[in-house]
Design an enzyme around this catalytic site. Sequence first.
Site, PDB file in Angstrom:
ATOM      1  N   ASP A  97       0.862  -1.164   0.000  1.00 38.25           N
ATOM      2  CA  ASP A  97       0.000   0.000   0.000  1.00 38.25           C
ATOM      3  C   ASP A  97       0.904   1.220   0.000  1.00 38.25           C
ATOM      4  O   ASP A  97       1.844   1.295   0.796  1.00 38.25           O
ATOM      5  CB  ASP A  97      -0.831   0.006   1.289  1.00 38.25           C
ATOM      6  N   ASP A 199      -2.850   4.527  -2.734  1.00 34.40           N
ATOM      7  CA  ASP A 199      -3.950   4.895  -1.849  1.00 34.40           C
ATOM      8  C   ASP A 199      -4.505   6.278  -2.218  1.00 34.40           C
ATOM      9  O   ASP A 199      -3.747   7.242  -2.280  1.00 34.40           O
ATOM     10  CB  ASP A 199      -3.412   4.923  -0.407  1.00 34.40           C
ATOM     11  N   GLU A 256      -6.192   3.085  -6.298  1.00 32.69           N
ATOM     12  CA  GLU A 256      -7.486   3.113  -5.610  1.00 32.69           C
ATOM     13  C   GLU A 256      -8.257   4.353  -6.062  1.00 32.69           C
ATOM     14  O   GLU A 256      -8.009   5.461  -5.607  1.00 32.69           O
ATOM     15  CB  GLU A 256      -7.308   3.164  -4.083  1.00 32.69           C
ATOM     16  N   HIS A 338     -10.897  -3.662   3.433  1.00 32.06           N
ATOM     17  CA  HIS A 338     -10.824  -3.170   4.812  1.00 32.06           C
ATOM     18  C   HIS A 338     -11.676  -1.924   5.038  1.00 32.06           C
ATOM     19  O   HIS A 338     -11.766  -1.448   6.163  1.00 32.06           O
ATOM     20  CB  HIS A 338      -9.367  -2.884   5.171  1.00 32.06           C
ATOM     21  N   ASP A 339     -12.250  -1.355   3.985  1.00 34.25           N
ATOM     22  CA  ASP A 339     -13.105  -0.172   4.135  1.00 34.25           C
ATOM     23  C   ASP A 339     -14.590  -0.514   4.021  1.00 34.25           C
ATOM     24  O   ASP A 339     -15.432   0.386   4.102  1.00 34.25           O
ATOM     25  CB  ASP A 339     -12.770   0.863   3.046  1.00 34.25           C
TER      26      ASP A 339
END
Length: 559
Positions: A97, A199, A256, A338-339
């Site tokens: 990430d 990200d 992302e 994870h979101d």
Amino acid sequence: MTKWYDNAIIYQVYPRSFQDSDNDGLGDLRGLINRLDYIKSLGVNTIWLNPVLTSPQVDNGYDVSNYYTIDPKFGDMATMTELIEKAHQLGLHVLMDFVLNHTSDQHPWFQDALKSPNSLFRDYYIWQKTDNGLPPNNWGSFFGGSVWQEHPTEPGAYYFHLFDKHMPDLNWRNPEVREAMIEVAKFWVEKGIDGLRLDAFIHIAKGNLRQNYPTDSTQPVVAEPMFANLPNVVTYLQEFINELRKINSDLFILGEGASADPKLAALYTRKTNGRALCDAIVSFRNLPKKKKTATSLSTTLQLPQPEVLDVASLPVSIVEWQTTLAQTTQPTLYFSNHDLPRMATAYGDPQYPAESLKTLATMLYLQKGIPIIYYGEELGLKSAELTRFSAFQDQTVTDLEQQVPEGQKQAVLKALSQVHKTAARQAMSWDQSSNNGFSTHEPWLRVAPASTTVAQQDQDANSILNYYRALLKLKQSSLFSKGEFYLLNSSMKTIMFTRKFHGQVGLVVTNLSDQERTVTLPNFSLGQPVLTTGEWQQKAEELRLQPWSSVVFINSSVQ
Ligand code: GLC
Ligand code: MG
């Protein structure tokens, strides 16, 4: 030219929740190294690791205070190097990430910038001054409140933060910032990582900071048009990525683009002078969703509403993504991360818990595209039911507690657990030993004993885990990784498509409902099913599927 990542099958690991090796309640890199064989056994070929760099952990590592060191909570540089080497030995690629829109407020750049308006690092961040006691504009942060935070000792000087106030945004207009971020990324590419998950990159360019966003509200508003997908994003990104490709032309850039629709995703993967920008995009709009009807309690408290899959809109959405990206890249295929709430919680049918998840996975992952499997999804792991408001580690939830009458606290906690991202980040479920084999110490996020574990599902031929292994084995074949994709005339509740590769044809038929459905198969010699779940009967061209069943046919042997 083909690249390794054209066939990527990604497994997303949230390091703090995967495996704890030193029993401090927090997963770590050594724990992950110990589980590489398990990851390999799934049939994936790439790991995406959520942030592990040094960070005060205000946002679990998305607030980086040192880009060149591993956070001691997770390990050290030697362990990271070992992880990369061991993963490579097993044929697994490693994606890191990479947080480039903001740093932690503890980062030395920001600490220096705070010291004086004349700091050499002042312009690394975004500052505005006002003399009316108000922030420079009405834009709202994704984490609540204004995007502006006043300097602690300089009245009227504000810095910009799109996320938490401890995560100041970098000023990408400043060439020194762009250079510095390239340097950091180069360091990691030289360490041997195979790709970056960029990200929140769509936010690196901002609009006119003195322009208010039109609204009737007196509160700050999340004003995406002012800070998302602005033209300079492409300019900055191109420079950044081109520099990195000079060191490793096979570097995989997974961007992302949370709010990207198919056309934007195509723009961000467009080939310019033979080089793409990103190689693939993760968008939160990848699946059509609709809100569940809200309960009166959740309306009163303004809780986020759970979303379900909008199955009726699925065929159009699939065709749009496949068609728009066909010239530049391929879609990413995923249910959860994870979101987001976990797949089993958001989309599973409680009446058919295993069948529904197996069929949903079949429908999505055999399409053309790059699957991204969120750790634990392969077990049908649900979001955890958190039993304290503070456990969500979210100020808005903590603040909510006072508004909830005592008798309704349980119900609200349950409702929040269904939708909140933190509940989807619980410890992996390995076995029946203490804390589900994650740690002998109480995990950072307390979880109930698991109803399902890797150890149990390993032994069960019909488990979700073993189904995923069979499914991903198919996905690895040229037919399902490279083959052309055609959605057939799918009804509202049955999604049916073919994949074609060098004379080979695969047909995938899925019933996404709790009713029996019959479909007419297209007219070609089908051969034997290679993967099935649930009950089904075939009579000539009629295929009758019981609730949440699916069948995959191939007209010749898989290569
Ligand atoms: C991305 C991450 C999210 C994080 C945010 C800020 O959206 O996925 O978890 O909070 O960026 O870095
Ligand atoms: Mg640990």
